[in-house]
Design a protein around this motif. Structure first.
Motif, short mmCIF file in Angstrom:
data_model
loop_
_atom_site.label_atom_id
_atom_site.label_comp_id
_atom_site.label_asym_id
_atom_site.label_seq_id
_atom_site.Cartn_x
_atom_site.Cartn_y
_atom_site.Cartn_z
N ALA A 13 43.65 45.48 71.69
CA ALA A 13 43.32 46.62 72.56
C ALA A 13 44.58 47.42 72.88
N LYS A 14 45.69 46.73 73.12
CA LYS A 14 46.95 47.42 73.40
C LYS A 14 47.40 48.21 72.17
N LEU A 15 47.25 47.62 71.01
CA LEU A 15 47.61 48.31 69.77
C LEU A 15 46.76 49.56 69.56
N MET A 16 45.47 49.47 69.84
CA MET A 16 44.58 50.62 69.69
C MET A 16 44.92 51.72 70.71
N THR A 17 45.25 51.33 71.93
CA THR A 17 45.64 52.29 72.96
C THR A 17 46.91 53.02 72.54
N ASP A 18 47.89 52.26 72.04
CA ASP A 18 49.13 52.88 71.58
C ASP A 18 48.89 53.81 70.39
N ALA A 19 48.00 53.39 69.49
CA ALA A 19 47.69 54.22 68.33
C ALA A 19 47.00 55.51 68.76
N ALA A 20 46.10 55.41 69.74
CA ALA A 20 45.41 56.61 70.24
C ALA A 20 46.41 57.56 70.90
N GLY A 21 47.35 57.01 71.67
CA GLY A 21 48.38 57.85 72.29
C GLY A 21 49.25 58.53 71.25
N ALA A 22 49.62 57.80 70.21
CA ALA A 22 50.44 58.38 69.14
C ALA A 22 49.66 59.47 68.41
N ALA A 23 48.37 59.22 68.18
CA ALA A 23 47.54 60.23 67.50
C ALA A 23 47.44 61.50 68.33
N GLN A 24 47.33 61.36 69.64
CA GLN A 24 47.27 62.55 70.50
C GLN A 24 48.58 63.32 70.46
N GLY A 25 49.69 62.59 70.43
CA GLY A 25 50.99 63.25 70.32
C GLY A 25 51.13 64.02 69.03
N VAL A 26 50.70 63.41 67.93
CA VAL A 26 50.74 64.09 66.63
C VAL A 26 49.83 65.31 66.66
N ARG A 27 48.66 65.16 67.25
CA ARG A 27 47.72 66.28 67.34
C ARG A 27 48.33 67.46 68.10
N ARG A 28 49.00 67.18 69.21
CA ARG A 28 49.64 68.26 69.99
C ARG A 28 50.73 68.95 69.17
N GLU A 29 51.51 68.16 68.44
CA GLU A 29 52.57 68.74 67.61
C GLU A 29 51.99 69.62 66.51
N VAL A 30 50.92 69.16 65.88
CA VAL A 30 50.28 69.95 64.82
C VAL A 30 49.70 71.24 65.39
N GLU A 31 49.05 71.15 66.56
CA GLU A 31 48.49 72.35 67.19
C GLU A 31 49.59 73.35 67.53
N THR A 32 50.70 72.86 68.07
CA THR A 32 51.81 73.74 68.42
C THR A 32 52.37 74.42 67.18
N ALA A 33 52.56 73.65 66.11
CA ALA A 33 53.08 74.22 64.86
C ALA A 33 52.09 75.23 64.29
N PHE A 34 50.81 74.91 64.32
CA PHE A 34 49.80 75.83 63.80
C PHE A 34 49.77 77.13 64.60
N ARG A 35 49.80 77.00 65.91
CA ARG A 35 49.79 78.21 66.76
C ARG A 35 51.00 79.08 66.50
N GLY A 36 52.16 78.43 66.38
CA GLY A 36 53.39 79.19 66.11
C GLY A 36 53.29 79.93 64.79
#
Length: 101
Positions: A13-36
């Motif tokens: 469960a901890k591993l899945m939570t960490d993976a979900a957090g990392a995925a959200q971080g990557v998603r934010r970075e991709v959105e920022t790059a796409f918007r730019g």
């Protein structure tokens, strides 16, 4: 042994939570790059921004309202001139017929 399986599930469960957090971080970075990138492309195409468009639209609406008011005022003045001209013509005709008598 049940304590061991709970520990494995907790770690999973901890591993899945960490993976979900990392995925959200990557998603934010991709959105920022796409918007730019999208913003750079739109700026190079000379596309009007929404704020500028709405300001121009508001100015056009205000000008249209002012135009309608001025048009109504001109119509009223033209009607008044026509009435005055008709009255003057009648007066001139009446004084001309009196002068002939």
């Amino acid at each position: 042994m049940s304590n061991g399986s709970n520990r494995i599930l907790d770690e999973f469960a901890k591993l899945m939570t960490d993976a979900a957090g990392a995925a959200q971080g990557v998603r934010r970075e991709v959105e920022t790059a796409f918007r730019g990138q999208a913003e750079r492309i739109l700026n190079s195409m000379d596309i009007v921004q929404r704020e500028e468009f709405e300001a121009a639209r508001d100015m056009a609406l205000k000008a249209r309202e002012e135009n309608a008011k001025l048009s109504a005022r001109i119509d009223a003045l033209e009607a008044r001139i026509a009435d005055l001209t008709a009255s003057a013509d009648k007066s001139a005709a009446a004084s001309g017929s009196r002068a002939r008598k």
